[in-house]
Structures are given as C-alpha cells and as structure tokens.
Design a protein around this motif. Structure first.
Motif, PDB file in Angstrom:
ATOM      1  N   ASP A   1       0.834  -1.209   0.000  1.00 42.26           N
ATOM      2  CA  ASP A   1       0.000   0.000   0.000  1.00 42.26           C
ATOM      3  C   ASP A   1       0.868   1.257   0.000  1.00 42.26           C
ATOM      4  OD1 ASP A   1      -2.383   1.359  -0.060  1.00 42.26           O
ATOM      5  OD2 ASP A   1      -2.725   1.255   2.099  1.00 42.26           O
ATOM      6  N   GLY A   2       0.332   2.307  -0.590  1.00 41.39           N
ATOM      7  CA  GLY A   2       0.997   3.611  -0.538  1.00 41.39           C
ATOM      8  C   GLY A   2       1.525   4.100  -1.884  1.00 41.39           C
TER       9      GLY A   2
ATOM     10  N   ARG B   1      -0.001   7.650  -2.771  1.00 39.48           N
ATOM     11  CA  ARG B   1       0.555   8.751  -1.977  1.00 39.48           C
ATOM     12  C   ARG B   1       2.011   9.015  -2.358  1.00 39.48           C
ATOM     13  NH1 ARG B   1      -1.017   6.115   3.389  1.00 39.48           N
ATOM     14  NH2 ARG B   1      -1.636   4.471   1.919  1.00 39.48           N
TER      15      ARG B   1
ATOM     16  N   ARG C   1     -12.556   2.111  -7.495  1.00 41.71           N
ATOM     17  CA  ARG C   1     -11.710   3.258  -7.878  1.00 41.71           C
ATOM     18  C   ARG C   1     -12.175   3.821  -9.220  1.00 41.71           C
ATOM     19  NH1 ARG C   1      -5.644   2.412  -5.609  1.00 41.71           N
ATOM     20  NH2 ARG C   1      -6.299   1.757  -3.531  1.00 41.71           N
TER      21      ARG C   1
END
Ligand code: IPE
Ligand code: IPE
Ligand code: MG
Length: 257
Positions: free
Chosen positions: A27-28, A31, A78
């Motif tokens: 995850d990430g 960002r 999404r």
C-alpha cells in the motif's frame, strides 16, 4: 540446550526464525506519486520495481512463499481510469517478468476471481502459471481481484456442492475440509503479514489464513520499501514468541528440549 539469543545471530544464519510464508499488502503507491506531483499510476509502476526487489530478497533468504495483494475485490470502486491502468500494468508486468521469474526457478500463482478480468489477461495468467509450474524455488502468489470473504464464500459453495452431490456428509465439514478449497491450500500458512503505507487494517486480505499470523505495519510507502525495510520486518518477526494459545513457559520448555 540454552535458549539461543536471537539478537546475537545474523539473520542469514538464523533460518529457523525466518518466516516460511510472508504476505504483504503493498500500500501507498498513490501517496508516493502524489508527494512527487505525479499521477497515481507512476506510483503503481514504481511499486512493480519493489515487487521485483522483494522477489529477489525472498529467494535469497529461501523464504518459501511470498503472497502479494495486488488488487482487492473492493478496488473496482476506484475511478475507471485507474482500474484500467492497473489492469494494463498487470498484463505488461506479467508478460515482461515471466521469463525472468522462470529463469529464477520461481513458481507463479495468481489467486482471486479471475473471471472478472478481460479474456487477454486471463490468458496471460494461465500462460504464466503454466510456464512456471514445474519450478521448485520461491512460490510467488499474486492476489488479484481477491478478497478474503470471497475466498471463504467460494470454498463454502464448493463444499455445499459436494454435499448436494452426495459426496460429502455435513458432519465431515471441519476446518481442514474448508481449508482444502481455499486459494492458498497446500502452502504453509502465512507467518508474517506486512502492510506498508501506514494504514493498520487487513482490508479483506487473507482473513482465514491470518488467524495466527504475526502482523507488522510500517509507514514506509510501498515504492520506498527496500531490502533494509524488509530486514527490519524480519527482525521484528524473529523477536516474537509465537504461542498459538499456549503459555510462554510451555513454549520456552519446548525450545530448550
Ligand atoms: C496500493 O497503493 C496499490 C493498490 C491498491 C492497487 P494505493 O493505490 O492504495 O496507494 P494509496 O493508499 O492511495 O497511497
Ligand atoms: C488494499 O489496499 C489492497 C491492495 C493493496 C491491493 P487499499 O489501499 O485498497 O486499502 P484501503 O481501501 O485503504 O483499506
Ligand atoms: Mg491504499
């Protein structure tokens, strides 16, 4: 034999305390890209590089199974553009990496509901699995359109079909019977769960299999996760005492025996 002090032993020499199966929520990516004022897909592409690095590290450390969460049942929520780009990236990465994975003796397995994928992707998946199925090294499991609840439901449905067909009596349904139909059947249970990106939740990953897994959360965003970050997770893992319901004293006695 005195209990071995794990802090004194270099990790490469301490195979007994290494997990057999590592499961990761990567995850990430979004960002990571946002911090660089770039589109999210750039983060996903950088994330593929981390996958490569992690496969190499796991193979070197002789970890048996690496399971990676690539796309959850919920990720269809999404924006359509991101979903499509993710699917495209999946196809490209599969095509590009399968030769190298095969040369490195890796067995590739994709788990999840693949019926929702475009025909071309389903074909790529089948090819990749067939190409690597005879290998004997690291098992790389990619969870794509996977959800822990989906997995338990599909296993339950198969059991119900066996009962309806008269092949199975309901009294024969136990943990082993259900486990037999789950996606990761035949592999050691995950010992170490890692989630990058700072969130501390399971997000419908391996629900059944995480029952006794050690959990490790890190703020590091997936594209920044590297060999040192992985070693930090492994170090945390090997300091833990896994009791599986027993007392600490029982576990220590067993280790000394
Ligand atoms: C994980 O990164 C990859 C997938 C879910 C496909 P994210 O895309 O969730 O990244 P963040 O959480 O938005 O930073
Ligand atoms: C979990 O990450 C799924 C994958 C890494 C593939 P998400 O970023 O989708 O999880 P939530 O929605 O923040 O819980
Ligand atoms: Mg996320």
């Amino acid at each position: 034999m005195p209990a071995r002090k794990t802090e004194d032993v270099p990790i490469t020499d301490y195979h007994g305390a290494l997990p057999r199966h590592v499961a990761i929520i990567m995850d990430g990516n979004g960002r990571w890209a946002k911090k660089r004022f770039m589109p999210r897909i750039v983060g996903h592409k950088a994330g593929v590089e981390t996958v490569r690095t992690m496969v190499r590290h796991c193979a070197e450390k002789q970890i048996e199974v690496l399971t990676l969460f690539a796309f959850s049942s919920e990720n269809w929520r999404r924006p359509e553009k991101e979903v499509n780009l993710l699917l495209e990236l999946f196809v490209t990465a599969l095509k590009r990496e399968v030769k190298r994975l095969n040369e490195n003796n890796v067995v590739l397995k994709i788990v999840g509901d693949r019926s929702a994928f475009p025909e071309t992707l389903q074909q790529e998946i089948a090819n990749a699995e067939a190409t690597t199925s005879g290998n004997s090294g690291l098992k790389l499991v990619i969870a794509a359109n996977y959800g822990g609840r989906w997995d338990i439901v599909q296993a339950s449905r198969t059991l119900a079909e066996e009962v309806a067909a008269g092949k199975l009596d309901p009294s024969q349904i136990d943990e082993e019977a259900l486990n037999r139909h789950l996606s990761l059947y035949g592999m050691p249970e995950p010992d170490l769960f890692i989630r990058t990106g700072g969130e501390e939740r399971v997000s419908n990953f391996l629900l059944w299999q995480l029952a006794y897994c050690e959990m490790y959360f890190t703020e590091t965003l997936w594209p920044d996760f590297d060999g040192d970050a992985f070693d930090a997770a492994l170090n945390s893992f090997r300091k833990r005492q896994r009791r599986f319901g027993r007392t600490g004293e029982q576990v220590e006695q067993e280790q000394d025996a």
